[in-house]
Design a protein around this motif. Structure first.
Motif, mmCIF file in Angstrom:
data_model
loop_
_atom_site.group_PDB
_atom_site.id
_atom_site.type_symbol
_atom_site.label_atom_id
_atom_site.label_comp_id
_atom_site.label_asym_id
_atom_site.label_seq_id
_atom_site.Cartn_x
_atom_site.Cartn_y
_atom_site.Cartn_z
ATOM 1 N N UNK A 65 0.842 -1.174 0.000
ATOM 2 C CA UNK A 65 0.000 0.000 0.000
ATOM 3 C C UNK A 65 0.892 1.244 0.000
ATOM 4 N N UNK A 66 0.643 2.132 -0.933
ATOM 5 C CA UNK A 66 1.441 3.339 -1.064
ATOM 6 C C UNK A 66 1.030 4.412 -0.061
ATOM 7 N N UNK A 67 -0.271 4.559 0.170
ATOM 8 C CA UNK A 67 -0.780 5.594 1.074
ATOM 9 C C UNK A 67 -1.668 4.955 2.141
ATOM 10 N N UNK A 68 -1.573 5.481 3.346
ATOM 11 C CA UNK A 68 -2.480 5.055 4.413
ATOM 12 C C UNK A 68 -3.847 5.688 4.186
ATOM 13 N N UNK A 69 -4.879 5.095 4.743
ATOM 14 C CA UNK A 69 -6.234 5.616 4.541
ATOM 15 C C UNK A 69 -6.610 6.684 5.560
ATOM 16 N N UNK A 70 -5.739 6.953 6.533
ATOM 17 C CA UNK A 70 -6.011 7.998 7.521
ATOM 18 C C UNK A 70 -4.774 8.858 7.725
ATOM 19 N N UNK A 71 -4.997 9.995 8.336
ATOM 20 C CA UNK A 71 -3.924 10.933 8.652
ATOM 21 C C UNK A 71 -4.091 11.333 10.106
ATOM 22 N N UNK A 72 -3.032 11.287 10.873
ATOM 23 C CA UNK A 72 -3.094 11.649 12.283
ATOM 24 C C UNK A 72 -2.181 12.847 12.529
ATOM 25 N N UNK A 73 -2.767 13.895 13.089
ATOM 26 C CA UNK A 73 -1.982 15.085 13.423
ATOM 27 C C UNK A 73 -1.446 14.957 14.841
ATOM 28 N N UNK A 74 -0.237 15.431 15.053
ATOM 29 C CA UNK A 74 0.330 15.423 16.396
ATOM 30 C C UNK A 74 -0.363 16.502 17.233
ATOM 31 N N UNK A 75 -0.258 16.393 18.535
ATOM 32 C CA UNK A 75 -0.838 17.382 19.431
ATOM 33 C C UNK A 75 -0.200 18.751 19.196
ATOM 34 N N UNK A 76 1.115 18.790 18.976
ATOM 35 C CA UNK A 76 1.797 20.064 18.702
ATOM 36 C C UNK A 76 1.248 20.730 17.451
#
Length: 99
Positions: free
Chosen positions: A1-12
């Motif tokens: 898989x080239x791209x993940x299906x989600x994106x997670x932003x850091x708290x900062x």
């Protein structure tokens, strides 16, 4: 898989977004919804107005560099910018006289 299906932003990153959030008028976004260039100009100018600490002069060449893709000459950017900014000014006076 080239791209993940989600994106997670850091708290900062999230806290930085909250700290530097720009006030966006939904009415203005709807007014310019048919033109990505007008939306770009709205968001850019909104950012500039909220980050400036002193009066600033911009040349048409600088605006041409920022928004000029697809325009043959800087004068065309000037005409487009003038029309867009004037429409925004008139709209702002009608909807929110305090702007």
């Amino acid at each position: 898989m080239l791209w993940h299906s989600t994106l997670t932003f850091s708290l900062d990153f999230y806290e930085t977004l909250v700290k530097h959030a720009l006030p966006i008028r939904a009415e203005a976004v709807r007014a310019f919804a048919g033109s990505s260039r007008k939306l770009d100009m709205y968001f850019w100018l909104n950012y500039r107005l909220h980050s400036m600490r002193a009066p600033t002069t911009l040349s048409w060449n600088a605006l041409s560099t920022q928004f000029g893709g697809g325009f043959a000459r800087a004068e065309s950017v000037a005409k487009f910018s003038y029309f867009t900014l004037n429409r925004w000014r008139v709209y702002a006076e009608l909807v929110a006289p305090s702007l």
